[in-house]
Scaffold this active site. Sequence first.
Site, PDB file in Angstrom:
ATOM      1  N   GLY A 124       0.824  -1.213   0.000  1.00 17.29           N
ATOM      2  CA  GLY A 124       0.000   0.000   0.000  1.00 17.29           C
ATOM      3  C   GLY A 124       0.849   1.251   0.000  1.00 17.29           C
ATOM      4  N   VAL A 125       2.057   1.123  -0.559  1.00 12.04           N
ATOM      5  CA  VAL A 125       3.070   2.178  -0.441  1.00 12.04           C
ATOM      6  C   VAL A 125       2.765   3.397  -1.310  1.00 12.04           C
ATOM      7  CG1 VAL A 125       4.631   1.469  -2.333  1.00 12.04           C
ATOM      8  CG2 VAL A 125       5.600   2.361  -0.180  1.00 12.04           C
TER       9      VAL A 125
ATOM     10  N   SER B 163       0.136   5.319  -1.589  1.00 12.28           N
ATOM     11  CA  SER B 163      -0.839   6.317  -1.140  1.00 12.28           C
ATOM     12  C   SER B 163      -0.906   6.330   0.386  1.00 12.28           C
ATOM     13  CB  SER B 163      -2.217   5.976  -1.720  1.00 12.28           C
ATOM     14  OG  SER B 163      -3.187   6.929  -1.337  1.00 12.28           O
TER      15      SER B 163
ATOM     16  N   ILE C 184      -1.381   6.081   4.229  1.00 11.00           N
ATOM     17  CA  ILE C 184      -0.590   5.625   5.387  1.00 11.00           C
ATOM     18  C   ILE C 184       0.652   4.854   4.932  1.00 11.00           C
ATOM     19  CG2 ILE C 184      -0.667   4.190   7.470  1.00 11.00           C
ATOM     20  CD1 ILE C 184      -3.758   4.717   7.515  1.00 11.00           C
TER      21      ILE C 184
ATOM     22  N   ASP D 213       2.625  -2.352  -4.402  1.00  9.47           N
ATOM     23  CA  ASP D 213       1.297  -1.733  -4.595  1.00  9.47           C
ATOM     24  C   ASP D 213       0.817  -2.098  -5.999  1.00  9.47           C
ATOM     25  OD1 ASP D 213      -0.005   0.990  -2.925  1.00  9.47           O
ATOM     26  OD2 ASP D 213      -0.886   0.425  -4.852  1.00  9.47           O
TER      27      ASP D 213
ATOM     28  N   ASP E  81      -0.902  -6.976  -7.712  1.00  6.89           N
ATOM     29  CA  ASP E  81      -2.283  -6.934  -7.242  1.00  6.89           C
ATOM     30  C   ASP E  81      -2.397  -7.945  -6.096  1.00  6.89           C
ATOM     31  OD1 ASP E  81      -4.949  -7.194  -6.724  1.00  6.89           O
ATOM     32  OD2 ASP E  81      -5.558  -7.291  -8.837  1.00  6.89           O
ATOM     33  N   LEU E  82      -2.518  -7.427  -4.893  1.00  3.87           N
ATOM     34  CA  LEU E  82      -2.470  -8.283  -3.701  1.00  3.87           C
ATOM     35  C   LEU E  82      -3.803  -8.975  -3.420  1.00  3.87           C
ATOM     36  CD1 LEU E  82      -0.319  -5.881  -1.493  1.00  3.87           C
ATOM     37  CD2 LEU E  82       0.440  -7.992  -2.597  1.00  3.87           C
TER      38      LEU E  82
ATOM     39  N   GLY F 141      -5.012  -1.770   1.539  1.00  2.85           N
ATOM     40  CA  GLY F 141      -6.372  -2.120   1.940  1.00  2.85           C
ATOM     41  C   GLY F 141      -7.370  -1.370   1.084  1.00  2.85           C
TER      42      GLY F 141
ATOM     43  N   TYR G  42     -16.223  -4.746   5.704  1.00  2.00           N
ATOM     44  CA  TYR G  42     -14.962  -4.081   6.074  1.00  2.00           C
ATOM     45  C   TYR G  42     -14.678  -4.306   7.553  1.00  2.00           C
ATOM     46  CZ  TYR G  42     -11.423  -0.460   6.788  1.00  2.00           C
ATOM     47  OH  TYR G  42     -10.272   0.209   7.129  1.00  2.00           O
TER      48      TYR G  42
HETATM   49  N1  LIG Z   1      -7.938   6.253   6.020  1.00  2.00           N
HETATM   50  C1  LIG Z   1      -8.565   5.831   7.118  1.00  2.00           C
HETATM   51  O1  LIG Z   1      -9.407   6.549   7.702  1.00  2.00           O
HETATM   52  C2  LIG Z   1      -8.235   4.466   7.694  1.00  2.00           C
HETATM   53  C3  LIG Z   1      -8.658   4.180   9.001  1.00  2.00           C
HETATM   54  C4  LIG Z   1      -8.375   2.929   9.546  1.00  2.00           C
HETATM   55  C5  LIG Z   1      -7.669   1.991   8.822  1.00  2.00           C
HETATM   56  N2  LIG Z   1      -7.267   2.303   7.552  1.00  2.00           N
HETATM   57  C6  LIG Z   1      -6.520   1.259   6.833  1.00  2.00           C
HETATM   58  O2  LIG Z   1      -5.252   1.775   6.489  1.00  2.00           O
HETATM   59  C7  LIG Z   1      -4.750   1.101   5.344  1.00  2.00           C
HETATM   60  C8  LIG Z   1      -4.251   2.134   4.340  1.00  2.00           C
HETATM   61  O3  LIG Z   1      -5.339   2.914   3.935  1.00  2.00           O
HETATM   62  P1  LIG Z   1      -5.182   4.409   3.425  1.00  2.00           P
HETATM   63  O4  LIG Z   1      -6.186   5.221   4.176  1.00  2.00           O
HETATM   64  O5  LIG Z   1      -3.757   4.820   3.430  1.00  2.00           O
HETATM   65  O6  LIG Z   1      -5.781   4.224   1.951  1.00  2.00           O
HETATM   66  P2  LIG Z   1      -5.186   4.633   0.506  1.00  2.00           P
HETATM   67  O7  LIG Z   1      -6.272   4.321  -0.468  1.00  2.00           O
HETATM   68  O8  LIG Z   1      -4.632   5.996   0.571  1.00  2.00           O
HETATM   69  O9  LIG Z   1      -3.990   3.594   0.318  1.00  2.00           O
HETATM   70  C9  LIG Z   1      -4.231   2.216   0.105  1.00  2.00           C
HETATM   71  C10 LIG Z   1      -3.167   1.679  -0.828  1.00  2.00           C
HETATM   72  O10 LIG Z   1      -3.402   0.270  -0.959  1.00  2.00           O
HETATM   73  C11 LIG Z   1      -3.243  -0.054  -2.329  1.00  2.00           C
HETATM   74  N3  LIG Z   1      -4.045  -1.237  -2.675  1.00  2.00           N
HETATM   75  C12 LIG Z   1      -5.383  -1.394  -2.564  1.00  2.00           C
HETATM   76  N4  LIG Z   1      -5.754  -2.570  -3.087  1.00  2.00           N
HETATM   77  C13 LIG Z   1      -4.626  -3.170  -3.540  1.00  2.00           C
HETATM   78  C14 LIG Z   1      -4.369  -4.396  -4.208  1.00  2.00           C
HETATM   79  N5  LIG Z   1      -5.350  -5.239  -4.579  1.00  2.00           N
HETATM   80  N6  LIG Z   1      -3.094  -4.703  -4.512  1.00  2.00           N
HETATM   81  C15 LIG Z   1      -2.083  -3.829  -4.208  1.00  2.00           C
HETATM   82  N7  LIG Z   1      -2.265  -2.655  -3.599  1.00  2.00           N
HETATM   83  C16 LIG Z   1      -3.526  -2.327  -3.279  1.00  2.00           C
HETATM   84  C17 LIG Z   1      -3.761   1.168  -3.075  1.00  2.00           C
HETATM   85  O11 LIG Z   1      -3.299   1.207  -4.437  1.00  2.00           O
HETATM   86  C18 LIG Z   1      -3.230   2.302  -2.232  1.00  2.00           C
HETATM   87  O12 LIG Z   1      -1.946   2.719  -2.654  1.00  2.00           O
HETATM   88  C19 LIG Z   1      -5.907   0.234   4.841  1.00  2.00           C
HETATM   89  O13 LIG Z   1      -5.699  -1.090   5.255  1.00  2.00           O
HETATM   90  C20 LIG Z   1      -7.125   0.830   5.505  1.00  2.00           C
HETATM   91  O14 LIG Z   1      -8.141  -0.122   5.681  1.00  2.00           O
HETATM   92  C21 LIG Z   1      -7.521   3.508   6.980  1.00  2.00           C
END
Ligand SMILES: NC(=O)c1ccc[n+]([C@@H]2O[C@H](COP(=O)([O-])OP(=O)(O)OC[C@H]3O[C@@H](n4cnc5c(N)ncnc54)[C@H](O)[C@@H]3O)[C@@H](O)[C@H]2O)c1
Length: 255
Positions: free
Chosen positions: A12-13, A15, A17, A36, A51-52, A77, A157
């Site tokens: 998830g690198v 975007s 977190i 990613d 694609d994970l 995620g 979720y």
């Molecule tokens: N943003 C929030 O409010 C929040 C709160 C709690 C938990 N989270 C969790 O934090 C984690 C990161 O989320 P974020 O908010 O940074 O979201 P984000 O959409 O900014 O980043 C998610 C990254 O995961 C990658 N990804 C998604 N599906 C993929 C796949 N099939 N294969 C490879 N890469 C894939 C995306 O391309 C993206 O770069 C997630 O697990 C999310 O559930 C987020």
Amino acid sequence: MKLTNKTIVVTGVSSGIGAETARTLRAHGASVIGVDRNEPSLSLDAFVQADLSHPAAIDAAVQQLPAKVDGLCNIAGVPGTAEPQLVARVNYLGLRHLSAALLPRIASGGAIVNVSSVLGAEWPQRLALHRALGAVDGFAAGEAWLDAHPVAAATCYQYFKEALIVWTQMQAQPWFMDTSVRMNCVAPGPVFTPILNEFVTMLGAERAQADAHRIKRPAYADEVAPVIAFLCADESRWINGVNIPVDGGLASTYP
Ligand SMILES: NC(=O)c1ccc[n+]([C@@H]2O[C@H](COP(=O)([O-])OP(=O)(O)OC[C@H]3O[C@@H](n4cnc5c(N)ncnc54)[C@H](O)[C@@H]3O)[C@@H](O)[C@H]2O)c1
């Protein structure tokens, strides 16, 4: 934080977190290999596009990773507005598959960090189900179990974040005993990332408003990343099998 000379794989690198975690780890001297489905727009030491949600794609990605690494941050995620099957595959089954495949390459003293969520806080209410799924080994067997025990689409979720917390608790100690690799979760509350609005859509305005009154504001990703980095560092060497809320106190208001 002692991270110099450590090689950490971050999913998830590209975007939110994940990107912020990569920056933090590198700022503390680690080498970061990003994974990613999308190309990153930040400096990394290496990047593997994958694609994970597919075990074969995960296996192909693992082939491209070094023979020895020091950690894995499972951050990729999708929100609950995605197809339920995709939520299961990316947020849970794929994460488990990657962790198990990479474990033999993680050096003794290394760590796995899984990003769960405050939305997984109700795991004790479904503990028996989550334990049963946690005991099912492998991606395909997990999918078959889920076919026989369908999950409500509207709350999938939350279900898979709960399941992730329980699987981490179940698996952390045996892996640590066998390999000296720790595994923990970090549970963010709302974070300003591109998917924040998806969570509002997913939860509905009423629940989102109720939570909004319990926190000062959503977190910035750079308030979550240091905790993930800490769990990769030597300073956390005796922390194993926990789920650390990083939510400005939101989870503490639920009981
Ligand atoms: N943003 C929030 O409010 C929040 C709160 C709690 C938990 N989270 C969790 O934090 C984690 C990161 O989320 P974020 O908010 O940074 O979201 P984000 O959409 O900014 O980043 C998610 C990254 O995961 C990658 N990804 C998604 N599906 C993929 C796949 N099939 N294969 C490879 N890469 C894939 C995306 O391309 C993206 O770069 C997630 O697990 C999310 O559930 C987020």
